[in-house]
Design an enzyme around this catalytic site. Structure first.
Site, PDB file in Angstrom:
ATOM      1  N   HIS A 117       0.817  -1.222   0.000  1.00 43.12           N
ATOM      2  CA  HIS A 117       0.000   0.000   0.000  1.00 43.12           C
ATOM      3  C   HIS A 117       0.845   1.264   0.000  1.00 43.12           C
ATOM      4  O   HIS A 117       0.349   2.347   0.267  1.00 43.12           O
ATOM      5  CB  HIS A 117      -1.026   0.016   1.131  1.00 43.12           C
ATOM      6  CG  HIS A 117      -0.549  -0.662   2.365  1.00 43.12           C
ATOM      7  ND1 HIS A 117      -1.260  -1.632   3.006  1.00 43.12           N
ATOM      8  CD2 HIS A 117       0.590  -0.527   3.059  1.00 43.12           C
ATOM      9  CE1 HIS A 117      -0.596  -2.069   4.049  1.00 43.12           C
ATOM     10  NE2 HIS A 117       0.524  -1.414   4.111  1.00 43.12           N
ATOM     11  N   ASP A 150       7.305   3.769   1.183  1.00 42.16           N
ATOM     12  CA  ASP A 150       8.505   3.243   1.826  1.00 42.16           C
ATOM     13  C   ASP A 150       9.797   3.594   1.091  1.00 42.16           C
ATOM     14  O   ASP A 150      10.883   3.474   1.655  1.00 42.16           O
ATOM     15  CB  ASP A 150       8.402   1.724   1.956  1.00 42.16           C
ATOM     16  CG  ASP A 150       7.228   1.316   2.821  1.00 42.16           C
ATOM     17  OD1 ASP A 150       7.362   1.359   4.037  1.00 42.16           O
ATOM     18  OD2 ASP A 150       6.166   0.977   2.265  1.00 42.16           O
TER      19      ASP A 150
END
Lengths: 481, 481
Positions: free
Chosen positions: B176, B258
């Site tokens: 996600h 990330d």
């Protein structure tokens, strides 16, 4: 028969110039060619002029020579411009190396990602890269049909940079690292005429992908050459070193030529490690002792050339370019064996030098087909390598240009993805840094160096390098002053 | 309307399982589907079964549930197998981290090349990679038409490994991280419906290549979001951190999710450096304090689930999955805000979770077209990336499968060649090491680590890791014992 005009930039490297001239004479198809010898060093230029004329005379050649310190003159109306110049010379490299060592970079900051030390600049010699571009731009302006033959290092960064910045210029890079294949064949007692071989990769990062002898795959014979009794005869002698076989096991193909030096930091971390992999006593050419050997040898060659030039000037009627005579002369002046053996080769009348420059001219200008190992943009030859990255590959060259061979079998994925990619990333940082004037990318090379321990280490090292008197141009280019 | 059989491996992660179940119910097109909840942890499995049934009941769902510790049961006859398991759990990661730290690797040896720390294993968790392959092989055997939905990390290494080792299995990876784009849009007060965006790259290494608002390029607005007053609200809050903008400047595109953590060792070298780039007080999630925050939060979630499960068991007739009720309940038990805010989301009846798993099932099994960010083999989508490397890209998914969008504009060369290539090389070492059973490649990852100072450091670190009781399988696989 065509007569050529060939400009040699950095012609003060007399052995190299004489080889090219010798090859042109021996080729026998370019009589009355004109050679423009260009160098910034007046003394060396004078010597090479004297030697070139005498060599031509003794060889029954019909060449004409011009010495010049002017770059335009070496380029204007030339068919070929050979660049062999090292801007700043080895002195600059040593300066930069000692700055690196002061800041904790053993053997200096220069590297080929997998080497960490050598005279192969990737990012600390702005002047060298800048000179490459300047030459290419001048060719585009003064002699747009000429071929630029890039012999000066870094060939990988250099030819990639030139093809990206001056796309209209014809450029090809040459190296002789692939002669490592001949060495392997010799060790196996093979006849080169029966050997079907290929190498591929980047300059100083090439791999033996094909080795077929007399119609049969002979790769296992290469593997069998590994020997515990192996000893190097000089620091450059590493084609059959433990390192070569370690790389063969790791990447699935045999590294050829300078590739063996570029094994990675792991194998260069200190002298003991180097000795383990590259043999005693030097630990390869990239150790302090190995590099001193090389510098001494180079100095010996320069001195020999000066000795010969003086002799020629003093003895205007006596032949000197005859193998026995020349070797006796050099020996009598105390020139060491490793040096005179190398220098006398230029007097070998019966065979061409191993350099590919004149064979290239023979192919392009006289249509005499040649198989050469060339450095050109990839454009699909090596799988999974971008088109605009320069690769070193075998090609057939003829009047219509360079025709790359199909690389078969292809390089292993291990070579491409574990070895060539990191090397390419370093090249991209250097080349894009230069092109986009982003000093940040140059810094990034050092920030990614495994020896870097702090930001200060990087900043202080580079600060000291950019403040060298040689780097006024660099500072201006990157807007650092 | 189709009813599905969905196996969830690692279902003990109750929040995740409840999200999938909730989404299936909310989708409203898969009534009477069967969910096989599989986990090796009996206690967690029991809890999730209790919660799943109650949740289903309260939501008016018609699902059937099976709890099992048997992998085959989760796979046989399934339409979808969702793997979310972390073999060995975080305990194993912490063990390996502390071994790394003991041997001089700050924050451990695991990394994503550009991260150096995280729960994203690339090479130290053999059992995890091995489990991925085992699941894929079992699907090929027991349920060859099923889709394997890979949610467990490392998605990049994992999906690449699976597609190479078990090529006949349908597999897609989801993450996600791309919701970072929503965060950026929110910061700019944008309506997502008017935003035309793309991200591309590898999992945890994706970049915003398109950002067009209301028909006009709006990338400059992203650049303008940089603020000196920025402060993180939690250790994961880094989408607008100084690091994100540093990477934007360096690589020419905004890193998403990330990716921002994976900035390179240079920005992770010590706590002060981390704080500078990822904000005070944590210095991002990959610091000691940041990771402790995360572990505590995770522990809080696990405890909350247990609290709720106990409540459900004791109050068989009372509703609990209602936002106010659930949050009051958790608050009254002293659950901290960051935890209960996260847990109560499963009770939001009106909107689906942000997970892509059920939308994927809706597209493939019911033909309801979806735009998803998927992890699949590249096959020409990203230029200059090999076909057999798994990329994270936007795609339209429908009954006929996954149709990647054209990536336009393409990723910058800087992203591809300076950032993605090093990441890919690390993946290749890990994946090929596993596939070819060459522990030498695993070692090579550490030998190339910038923190490695000696051979002993590498050998001793790995020796200690492979001798952990968890690594009997690793030793056998690599023939190390």
């Amino acid at each position: 028969m065509p007569s050529l005009r060939v400009g040699i930039i950095g012609a003060g490297s007399a052995v190299f110039s004489l080889r090219i001239i010798g090859d042109l004479i021996k080729a026998g198809i370019f009589p009355e060619s004109g050679i423009v010898l260009m160098d910034v060093d007046r003394k060396r230029l004078e010597n090479v002029g004297v030697l070139a004329r005498r060599f031509n005379e003794e060889s029954g050649g019909n060449m004409r020579f011009i010495e010049t310190q002017n770059l335009d003159e070496a380029i204007r109306d030339s068919d070929y411009v050979v660049n062999t110049a090292l801007v700043g010379g080895h002195e600059y490299l040593e300066k930069v190396r000692s700055i690196g060592e002061k800041h904790g970079y053993y053997r200096g900051v220069e590297a080929q990602e997998f080497n960490m030390v050598s005279d192969y600049y990737t990012f600390t010699n702005f002047n060298q890269l800048n000179y490459f571009v300047k030459i290419a731009q001048k060719i585009a302006e003064l002699s747009p049909k000429a071929w630029l033959i890039q012999a000066a290092n870094p060939v990988f960064e250099g030819v990639t940079l030139i093809t990206r910045m001056v796309p209209d210029v014809n450029v090809v890079g040459f190296c002789h690292g692939h002669y490592g294949v001949h060495e392997i064949a010799r060790s196996l007692g093979m006849d080169m005429n029966k050997l079907d071989w290929q190498v591929a990769g980047f300059n100083h990062a090439i791999w033996l992908n094909r080795f077929v002898y007399d119609g049969k795959d002979a790769y296992h014979l290469v593997e069998n050459l590994e020997s515990k009794d192996w000893k190097p005869t000089n620091p450059f002698d590493d084609q059959l070193s433990p390192m070569a076989f370690e790389m063969l096991r790791k990447y699935g193909m045999m590294p050829i030529g300078d590739t063996v030096r570029n094994s990675s930091w792991r194998y260069h971390r200190n002298l003991d490690t180097k000795k383990k992999w590259y043999g005693e006593p030097w630990g390869g050419v990239d150790s302090k002792a190995g590099w001193e050997w090389y510098r001494k040898w180079l100095e010996g060659v320069v001195n020999s050339i000066e000795l010969v030039a003086d002799y020629v000037k003093q003895h205007p009627r006596e032949e000197i370019f005859e193998v026995n005579k020349l070797s006796e002369f050099l020996k009598s002046h105390g020139v060491p064996e490793s040096v005179w053996k190398s220098v006398v080769r230029i007097a070998e009348r019966d065979k061409m030098s191993a350099e590919q420059h004149v064979p290239f001219m023979m192919a392009v200008s006289a249509g005499i087909k040649q198989r050469l190992i060339v450095n050109i943009p990839n454009r699909g030859v090596l799988k999974d390598i971008p088109d605009d990255v320069v690769v070193e590959i075998p090609a057939i060259v003829d009047k219509n240009g360079i025709h790359p061979e199909e690389i078969s079998p292809p390089l292993t994925d291990e070579v491409v993805r574990m070895y060539l990619y990191p090397r390419m990333t370093r090249m991209e940082l250097a080349v894009r840094g230069f092109m986009e004037r982003k000093f940040e990318y140059i810094k990034e090379i050092l920030y990614r160096d495994p020896r870097t321990k702090s930001d200060d280490q990087v900043e202080n090292t580079l600060q000291e390098i950019i403040n060298l008197p040689e780097n006024v141009g660099l500072k201006k280019h990157y807007l650092l002053s």
